[in-house]
Design a protein around this motif. Structure first.
Motif, PDB file in Angstrom:
ATOM      1  N   GLY A 126      10.354 -52.453  65.516  1.00 22.73           N
ATOM      2  CA  GLY A 126      11.666 -52.677  66.110  1.00 22.73           C
ATOM      3  C   GLY A 126      12.402 -51.408  66.436  1.00 22.73           C
ATOM      4  O   GLY A 126      13.451 -51.437  67.090  1.00 22.73           O
ATOM      5  N   VAL A 127      11.895 -50.248  66.000  1.00 21.13           N
ATOM      6  CA  VAL A 127      12.486 -48.961  66.364  1.00 21.13           C
ATOM      7  C   VAL A 127      12.120 -48.645  67.808  1.00 21.13           C
ATOM      8  O   VAL A 127      11.019 -48.967  68.265  1.00 21.13           O
ATOM      9  CB  VAL A 127      11.962 -47.851  65.425  1.00 21.13           C
ATOM     10  CG1 VAL A 127      12.435 -46.475  65.872  1.00 21.13           C
ATOM     11  CG2 VAL A 127      12.404 -48.119  63.998  1.00 21.13           C
ATOM     12  N   THR A 128      13.031 -48.028  68.545  1.00 22.62           N
ATOM     13  CA  THR A 128      12.721 -47.717  69.936  1.00 22.62           C
ATOM     14  C   THR A 128      11.583 -46.712  70.013  1.00 22.62           C
ATOM     15  O   THR A 128      11.404 -45.877  69.139  1.00 22.62           O
ATOM     16  CB  THR A 128      13.945 -47.164  70.681  1.00 22.62           C
ATOM     17  OG1 THR A 128      14.296 -45.892  70.143  1.00 22.62           O
ATOM     18  CG2 THR A 128      15.126 -48.102  70.579  1.00 22.62           C
ATOM     19  N   GLN A 129      10.826 -46.794  71.108  1.00 18.83           N
ATOM     20  CA  GLN A 129       9.656 -45.930  71.259  1.00 18.83           C
ATOM     21  C   GLN A 129      10.028 -44.451  71.240  1.00 18.83           C
ATOM     22  O   GLN A 129       9.302 -43.627  70.681  1.00 18.83           O
ATOM     23  CB  GLN A 129       8.929 -46.273  72.550  1.00 18.83           C
ATOM     24  CG  GLN A 129       8.272 -47.632  72.520  1.00 18.83           C
ATOM     25  CD  GLN A 129       7.326 -47.825  73.676  1.00 18.83           C
ATOM     26  OE1 GLN A 129       6.143 -47.562  73.575  1.00 18.83           O
ATOM     27  NE2 GLN A 129       7.880 -48.274  74.779  1.00 18.83           N
ATOM     28  N   LEU A 130      11.169 -44.127  71.851  1.00 24.38           N
ATOM     29  CA  LEU A 130      11.575 -42.725  71.877  1.00 24.38           C
ATOM     30  C   LEU A 130      11.679 -42.157  70.469  1.00 24.38           C
ATOM     31  O   LEU A 130      11.260 -41.028  70.214  1.00 24.38           O
ATOM     32  CB  LEU A 130      12.938 -42.588  72.565  1.00 24.38           C
ATOM     33  CG  LEU A 130      12.952 -42.567  74.087  1.00 24.38           C
ATOM     34  CD1 LEU A 130      14.378 -42.372  74.574  1.00 24.38           C
ATOM     35  CD2 LEU A 130      12.071 -41.452  74.613  1.00 24.38           C
ATOM     36  N   GLU A 131      12.256 -42.922  69.558  1.00 23.94           N
ATOM     37  CA  GLU A 131      12.438 -42.432  68.194  1.00 23.94           C
ATOM     38  C   GLU A 131      11.151 -42.506  67.399  1.00 23.94           C
ATOM     39  O   GLU A 131      10.845 -41.618  66.604  1.00 23.94           O
ATOM     40  CB  GLU A 131      13.553 -43.223  67.509  1.00 23.94           C
ATOM     41  CG  GLU A 131      14.919 -42.999  68.155  1.00 23.94           C
ATOM     42  CD  GLU A 131      16.035 -43.729  67.428  1.00 23.94           C
ATOM     43  OE1 GLU A 131      15.808 -44.180  66.293  1.00 23.94           O
ATOM     44  OE2 GLU A 131      17.133 -43.839  68.005  1.00 23.94           O
ATOM     45  N   CYS A 132      10.382 -43.550  67.609  1.00 26.81           N
ATOM     46  CA  CYS A 132       9.136 -43.713  66.860  1.00 26.81           C
ATOM     47  C   CYS A 132       8.143 -42.596  67.164  1.00 26.81           C
ATOM     48  O   CYS A 132       7.550 -42.018  66.253  1.00 26.81           O
ATOM     49  CB  CYS A 132       8.519 -45.071  67.181  1.00 26.81           C
ATOM     50  SG  CYS A 132       6.935 -45.366  66.371  1.00 26.81           S
ATOM     51  N   TYR A 133       7.961 -42.285  68.444  1.00 33.09           N
ATOM     52  CA  TYR A 133       6.954 -41.298  68.844  1.00 33.09           C
ATOM     53  C   TYR A 133       7.410 -39.852  68.668  1.00 33.09           C
ATOM     54  O   TYR A 133       6.604 -38.933  68.802  1.00 33.09           O
ATOM     55  CB  TYR A 133       6.570 -41.507  70.317  1.00 33.09           C
ATOM     56  CG  TYR A 133       5.659 -42.682  70.575  1.00 33.09           C
ATOM     57  CD1 TYR A 133       4.346 -42.675  70.141  1.00 33.09           C
ATOM     58  CD2 TYR A 133       6.120 -43.785  71.281  1.00 33.09           C
ATOM     59  CE1 TYR A 133       3.509 -43.752  70.393  1.00 33.09           C
ATOM     60  CE2 TYR A 133       5.294 -44.869  71.546  1.00 33.09           C
ATOM     61  CZ  TYR A 133       3.984 -44.842  71.098  1.00 33.09           C
ATOM     62  OH  TYR A 133       3.165 -45.902  71.346  1.00 33.09           O
ATOM     63  N   ARG A 134       8.701 -39.646  68.387  1.00 33.83           N
ATOM     64  CA  ARG A 134       9.234 -38.283  68.370  1.00 33.83           C
ATOM     65  C   ARG A 134       8.493 -37.325  67.422  1.00 33.83           C
ATOM     66  O   ARG A 134       8.286 -36.154  67.775  1.00 33.83           O
ATOM     67  CB  ARG A 134      10.734 -38.325  68.035  1.00 33.83           C
ATOM     68  CG  ARG A 134      11.407 -36.976  67.884  1.00 33.83           C
ATOM     69  CD  ARG A 134      11.286 -36.110  69.119  1.00 33.83           C
ATOM     70  NE  ARG A 134      11.961 -34.842  68.915  1.00 33.83           N
ATOM     71  CZ  ARG A 134      11.477 -33.818  68.222  1.00 33.83           C
ATOM     72  NH1 ARG A 134      10.270 -33.923  67.675  1.00 33.83           N
ATOM     73  NH2 ARG A 134      12.162 -32.705  68.076  1.00 33.83           N
ATOM     74  N   PRO A 135       8.064 -37.752  66.226  1.00 36.01           N
ATOM     75  CA  PRO A 135       7.345 -36.797  65.364  1.00 36.01           C
ATOM     76  C   PRO A 135       6.083 -36.228  65.996  1.00 36.01           C
ATOM     77  O   PRO A 135       5.682 -35.100  65.675  1.00 36.01           O
ATOM     78  CB  PRO A 135       7.016 -37.632  64.122  1.00 36.01           C
ATOM     79  CG  PRO A 135       8.083 -38.671  64.079  1.00 36.01           C
ATOM     80  CD  PRO A 135       8.338 -39.018  65.520  1.00 36.01           C
ATOM     81  N   LEU A 136       5.438 -36.981  66.895  1.00 30.86           N
ATOM     82  CA  LEU A 136       4.236 -36.466  67.568  1.00 30.86           C
ATOM     83  C   LEU A 136       4.573 -35.344  68.538  1.00 30.86           C
ATOM     84  O   LEU A 136       3.755 -34.455  68.779  1.00 30.86           O
ATOM     85  CB  LEU A 136       3.521 -37.592  68.314  1.00 30.86           C
ATOM     86  CG  LEU A 136       2.907 -38.705  67.467  1.00 30.86           C
ATOM     87  CD1 LEU A 136       2.325 -39.789  68.368  1.00 30.86           C
ATOM     88  CD2 LEU A 136       1.846 -38.170  66.529  1.00 30.86           C
TER      89      LEU A 136
END
Length: 780
Positions: A126-136
């Motif tokens: 449910g987290v937006t993709q922008l925030e989820c993928y940011r660590p990569l």
């Protein structure tokens, strides 16, 4: 967790919206290098135009219901939340797949990581993709929207990516003869250094499968995205070249704070931080550039970036708060003016923050040192007004404090510290008197109060230590200790010393300045809180009645420098309730903005404020900074304090507190660091003492040349700075393998977490510290 390989270029593909052609354009990019029939990976495999052993496609998570990923995951899990793949597992799967793929290639290769839907479409959790993928932190290709409203959607998606720090290397979209969005977007993004490429849209899907396959293949043959691929390759190489050159350029250009450049022997000694996310730096390791491992390595920010981080790096809520204030205000003048972020922050600090029940005014400045300059001006003026001092009498005033204190690098703040400190300059002129304090530590598993020689003599002790079999909870139980024999020893010693100072001919003392509980830069000195409380009491008791000129304060104005210890760094919002004595002035910074931007405040009681209140301009507090009450800082601080208050009520905090209730009763002294780990460290032969409070862990190592200039702690723990590539990519609990970046204060190594550092991350850091010290012990 950021990934970067020399011969393996990776780009993440985001869409400005859903159904904008990400899979089709990804397939075209792959071709430019040379019931799942509708799945994206199957389409790429079918039309990539290359031998199957040269192109690999995978869909790591596949759901059969064509809805938003978070809904599809909920349906697949039957509504049971614990069965939905969490974000860290999701990212670990991607990272592991990328690393395995990189290890299989021997020459130049490309990878495209296609996302689902638009930039703000939710992930499985449910987290937006922008925030989820940011660590990569992968370089990005944005697929724009060619449809009605697509200009706005594309620019909005671009700005959303930009606000989260993404590198945007290219924008692709279909060419539409009716809306002609590309004609607007090309010059718009050209001004921002980003090339927009428009291609013809694919033909309508044919009913006949064979005809559809043939027409789609003809479509791909008509496209030429080779210039785009060449541009992506060029940007990849430019990024590598930039990172590779930064150490040498930095050595030749920068003058680092608190660094002896003569000890920087080579470029390997320079930490190149490519990005940061949560508690981790992503650091560049040039030695990995020719290997199949990532040139970027995760490194735990073990000093919380000089004690500033509260919620981790690149926190999206803080970033958006800064952008919000920047867009609304920029920076505006503050004298005799106001704006909502500053006013709301001031009210919050006074009514619900560290100024509650004692402070009436908030003065804004830039950082802790300048805020302390303000505090000193306030205190010295208040004292001068009460004593009706004039001219040279005001110039000769000094302060009372504790040896080892440090209040910043500006001249006035340095003058409020003892002469023997190393943070001095040619103009430094220590003005005042500083007590040698009793300290608290854990040695060989026991809580110990160590008395300095002068106090030990008063206590009639043969040695300089007062050992106690009580727990650390007892040491920090001020209510129970105020009537103890040691409290009386402190009271008599302080009173006798102050009596002597009055007749010594030294500077007239005009303020008491304290770093409550822990003196940070002086060497992580954990002062016995009982001594500080008695010191405040004695100073005030020597002046039994408040003055009509100054109102409430008595004896000397009392300043608490809470720049380091305040706002939950030690597990409490302020040390004031703990000490049971409010100051007249206090100073706060660092955590105030969650570590994002500089901002500081000096809080003052009404009686201090009234010392400056008159109709004469010359009697005002004539002090200020060009960026006083900077709207960005104030807005970020408001957001940070809101998030912090939520964090301190979280389950990890409750669990950590319970872990420190060693005798079965709640303890005011607790830490996010495990008490068993702390006690075990204190028993190692190469460790003199250990202390932990809140987010802070301090380790003093054995060294005959103890002090700030010692290199012993740095040398002893050097191995934890090295990334271990021989282990799995991820440790237990889904925590990525990482090295640890840390700072030392001579023979004292300290480590610090954010307020929301994951317990699994702290346990991994504990293991690394323990192994480094234990191995050294065994070697010796």
């Amino acid at each position: 967790m950021s990934l970067l390989f020399k011969h393996f270029r990776i780009h993440q593909i985001f869409g400005a919206n859903t159904d904008v052609g990400k899979t089709i354009l990804t397939t075209a990019l792959v071709r430019a290098t040379g019931p799942f029939q509708d799945a994206d990976d199957e389409h790429i495999r079918r039309h990539c135009g290359a031998p199957q052993d040269k192109v690999h496609t995978d869909c790591l998570y596949r759901f059969h219901v064509p809805v938003s990923p978070h809904l599809a995951a909920q349906i697949a899990a039957g509504g049971e939340a614990d069965k939905i793949v969490p974000d860290d597992t999701f990212l670990n799967s991607i990272s592991s797949y990328v690393r395995r793929s990189a290890s299989r290639v021997s020459g130049p290769a490309h990878m495209y990581l296609e996302t689902a839907g638009g930039v703000h479409s939710p992930t499985l959790s449910g987290v937006t993709q922008l925030e989820c993928y940011r660590p990569l932190f992968l370089p990005t290709i944005l697929v724009g929207d060619s449809r009605l409203g697509g200009i706005s959607a594309t620019i909005s998606a671009y700005e959303s990516l930009l606000l989260r720090g993404y590198i945007i290397d290219a924008i692709l979209l279909f060419r539409d003869q009716y809306y002609r969005n590309s004609e607007f977007l090309m010059p718009y993004f050209a001004e921002r250094g980003i090339e927009v490429t428009a291609v013809d849209a694919p033909p309508p899907k044919a009913v006949d499968a064979a005809e559809n396959l043939a027409s789609t293949e003809r479509y791909y043959e008509s496209l030429n995205l080779l210039p785009v691929v060449q541009n992506l390759d060029m940007r990849h190489q430019q990024r590598l070249a930039e990172l590779d050159s930064m150490p040498r350029r930095s050595i030749d250009t920068l003058w680092w704070p608190f660094v002896q450049h003569g000890l920087v022997k080579s470029e390997k000694d320079v930490t190149v931080i490519d990005s940061a996310s949560s508690d981790f730096f992503s650091v560049y390791n040039a030695q990995n550039a020719g290997r199949s491992v990532s040139s970027l390595e995760a490194q735990f920010d073990g000093s919380a970036s000089w004690w500033t981080q509260a919620l981790g790096h690149a926190h999206p809520a803080l970033t958006l708060a800064a952008a919000r204030a920047s867009g609304r205000y920029g920076h505006v003048m503050f004298p005799q003016a106001t704006h909502a972020p500053a006013l709301l922050l001031a009210e919050r600090l006074l009514h619900d923050g560290p100024g509650k029940d004692w402070a009436s005014r908030v003065f804004f400045s830039d950082d802790g040192s300048t805020a302390m300059e303000v505090a000193l001006k306030m205190a010295l003026r208040a004292f001068s007004v009460r004593e009706q001092l004039e001219g040279t009498e005001r110039k000769a005033l000094g302060v009372l404090g504790i040896k080892g204190s440090y209040h910043g690098d500006t001249i006035g703040a340095m003058d409020a510290c003892a002469e023997e400190g190393v943070f001095t300059c040619e103009w430094h002129n220590a003005k005042g008197y500083w007590f040698d304090p009793p300290t608290v530590s854990i040695q060989e598993g026991c809580a110990i109060v160590t008395l300095p020689p002068a106090l030990a003599a008063v206590a009639a002790k043969d040695d300089y230590r007062m050992n106690t079999t009580n727990s650390m909870s007892w040491v920090y139980d001020l209510t129970g200790r105020l009537d103890s024999p040691l409290a009386q020893v402190y009271r008599e010693y302080i009173s006798h010393t102050l009596d002597g100072l009055e007749h010594s001919g030294g500077p007239r003392l005009a303020a008491l300045v304290l770093e409550p509980l822990v003196m940070g830069s002086g060497g992580m000195i954990f002062v016995d809180p009982l001594f500080q409380r008695i010191l405040v009491d004695v100073v005030r008791e020597r002046d039994p009645a408040p003055s009509k000129l100054t109102g409430d304060w008595r004896g000397l104005p009392v300043i608490y420098d809470e720049v380091f210890v305040g706002l939950y760094r030690l597990g409490m919002q302020s040390t004031i309730p703990f000490l049971g004595a409010a100051p007249d002035i206090s100073v706060h910074a660092k955590i105030l903005t969650g570590g994002l931007v500089p901002l500081a405040v000096t809080l003052a009681s009404d009686s201090i404020f009234r010392a400056f209140h008159s109709t004469e301009k010359a009697e005002a507090l004539l002090h200020g900074h060009s960026y006083t009450a900077h709207p960005l800082g104030c807005e970020v601080a408001n957001e940070a304090l809101k998030l912090i208050e939520k964090e301190v009520r979280s389950e990890p905090w409750a669990t950590a507190k319970a872990r420190w209730d060693l005798d079965g009763t709640p303890s005011v002294m607790w830490s996010l660091w495990d008490p068993r780990f702390v006690r075990a460290l204190s028993c190692l032969e190469n460790v003199t003492e250990v202390m932990a409070l809140g987010t802070v862990l301090s380790i003093k190592v054995n060294d005959v040349q103890a002090g700030y200039i010692s290199q012993s702690a740095q040398t002893l723990l050097q191995s934890i700075r090295i990334h271990d590539h021989d282990t799995e990519s991820f440790a237990s609990g889904g925590v990525p393998q990482f090295s640890v970046h840390f700072r030392t204060l001579g023979n004292v190594a300290y480590f610090m977490t954010s307020l929301n550092t994951a317990p699994e991350t702290i346990r991994t850091a504990e293991d690394k510290i323990w192994k480094a010290l234990e191995i050294k012990c065994l070697a010796e």
